[in-house]
Design an enzyme around this catalytic site. Structure first.
Site, PDB file in Angstrom:
ATOM      1  N   ARG A  96       0.834  -1.194   0.098  1.00  0.00           N
ATOM      2  CA  ARG A  96      -0.056   0.057  -0.047  1.00  0.00           C
ATOM      3  C   ARG A  96       0.893   1.191   0.064  1.00  0.00           C
ATOM      4  O   ARG A  96       0.456   2.430   0.439  1.00  0.00           O
ATOM      5  CB  ARG A  96      -0.992   0.222   1.193  1.00  0.00           C
ATOM      6  CG  ARG A  96      -1.905  -1.149   1.391  1.00  0.00           C
ATOM      7  CD  ARG A  96      -3.202  -1.024   1.939  1.00  0.00           C
ATOM      8  NE  ARG A  96      -4.176  -0.046   1.533  1.00  0.00           N
ATOM      9  CZ  ARG A  96      -4.635  -0.043   0.343  1.00  0.00           C
ATOM     10  NH1 ARG A  96      -5.001  -1.049  -0.623  1.00  0.00           N
ATOM     11  NH2 ARG A  96      -5.574   0.872   0.020  1.00  0.00           N
ATOM     12  N   GLY A 148       2.591   1.774  -3.219  1.00  0.00           N
ATOM     13  CA  GLY A 148       2.824   2.243  -4.215  1.00  0.00           C
ATOM     14  C   GLY A 148       4.002   1.082  -5.076  1.00  0.00           C
ATOM     15  O   GLY A 148       4.291   1.684  -6.159  1.00  0.00           O
ATOM     16  N   TYR A 189      -3.946  -3.830 -11.524  1.00  0.00           N
ATOM     17  CA  TYR A 189      -3.734  -4.310 -13.017  1.00  0.00           C
ATOM     18  C   TYR A 189      -4.525  -3.218 -13.791  1.00  0.00           C
ATOM     19  O   TYR A 189      -4.218  -2.608 -14.918  1.00  0.00           O
ATOM     20  CB  TYR A 189      -3.986  -5.519 -13.406  1.00  0.00           C
ATOM     21  CG  TYR A 189      -2.979  -6.656 -12.666  1.00  0.00           C
ATOM     22  CD1 TYR A 189      -1.646  -6.201 -12.565  1.00  0.00           C
ATOM     23  CD2 TYR A 189      -3.465  -7.616 -12.014  1.00  0.00           C
ATOM     24  CE1 TYR A 189      -0.670  -7.086 -11.701  1.00  0.00           C
ATOM     25  CE2 TYR A 189      -2.789  -8.382 -11.392  1.00  0.00           C
ATOM     26  CZ  TYR A 189      -1.278  -8.330 -11.136  1.00  0.00           C
ATOM     27  OH  TYR A 189      -0.456  -9.138 -10.442  1.00  0.00           O
ATOM     28  N   ASN A 237      -9.075 -11.825  -6.161  1.00  0.00           N
ATOM     29  CA  ASN A 237      -7.904 -11.112  -5.676  1.00  0.00           C
ATOM     30  C   ASN A 237      -8.223  -9.533  -6.124  1.00  0.00           C
ATOM     31  O   ASN A 237      -7.598  -8.903  -7.089  1.00  0.00           O
ATOM     32  CB  ASN A 237      -6.339 -11.562  -6.479  1.00  0.00           C
ATOM     33  CG  ASN A 237      -5.430 -10.849  -5.621  1.00  0.00           C
ATOM     34  OD1 ASN A 237      -5.572  -9.660  -5.038  1.00  0.00           O
ATOM     35  ND2 ASN A 237      -4.227 -11.427  -5.930  1.00  0.00           N
ATOM     36  N   GLU A 260      -2.132 -13.477 -15.750  1.00  0.00           N
ATOM     37  CA  GLU A 260      -3.538 -14.167 -15.031  1.00  0.00           C
ATOM     38  C   GLU A 260      -3.622 -13.575 -13.645  1.00  0.00           C
ATOM     39  O   GLU A 260      -2.601 -13.800 -12.858  1.00  0.00           O
ATOM     40  CB  GLU A 260      -3.479 -15.530 -15.242  1.00  0.00           C
ATOM     41  CG  GLU A 260      -3.788 -16.029 -16.591  1.00  0.00           C
ATOM     42  CD  GLU A 260      -2.837 -16.004 -17.689  1.00  0.00           C
ATOM     43  OE1 GLU A 260      -2.983 -15.862 -18.729  1.00  0.00           O
ATOM     44  OE2 GLU A 260      -1.613 -16.053 -17.157  1.00  0.00           O
TER      45      GLU A 260
END
Length: 149
Positions: free
Chosen positions: A78, A80, A116, A109, A104
């Site tokens: 958390r 970055g 992503y 999650n 993948e």
């Protein structure tokens, strides 16, 4: 400040040690170790204020890359760092004329999916029963990032 170091034969033991700190089992350490020796391997270690915090590891085939692993030690999450590892890899791909990055992720999650998508990956499919964890099968979501170059 976050700094990056390319994974190579001299620092790959750091990756394995880091992997064992981040993930709880489920990895063939020998396969990971061998993968890092291949010419097709691309990976980076991430350091936060000179402390090893995370890594990203991928395989390259011609002008495409597949992310195999991305991990950050819990005390550095958390901040970055995972985002910076991905964007560093994306920049590397642009310089190397690598057009696409694939990955993948387990459908449950949510933090990784959010990461992503924030870094420009688009969902391109579902891999049914892709992950097997603790007597449970989980679908994998396939993502792709396309280089602007």
């Amino acid at each position: 400040m976050i700094k990056f170091e390319k994974i190579n034969k001299h620092n790959k033991q750091l990756v394995l040690d880091l992997y064992l700190k981040i993930f709880s089992g489920g990895c063939d350490i020998n396969a990971l170790f061998d993968m890092m020796d291949k010419l097709t391997h691309v990976g980076f270690l991430g350091y936060s204020d000179n402390h090893l915090a995370g890594f990203i590891s991928a395989n390259c085939a011609v002008d495409e890359l597949d992310i195999i692993d991305l991990g950050v030690i819990s005390e550095f999450r958390r901040l970055g760092i995972a985002n910076r590892l991905i964007t560093h890899l994306q920049h590397y791909c642009e310089i190397q004329n690598i057009k696409k990055i694939f990955l993948e992720v387990a459908e449950n999650n949510a933090p990784a999916i959010s990461l992503y998508e924030k870094t420009g990956f688009d969902r391109i499919g579902i891999r049914k029963n892709y992950y097997s964890r603790k007597d449970t099968v989980i679908d994998g979501l396939a993502y792709c990032w396309n280089s602007m170059s």
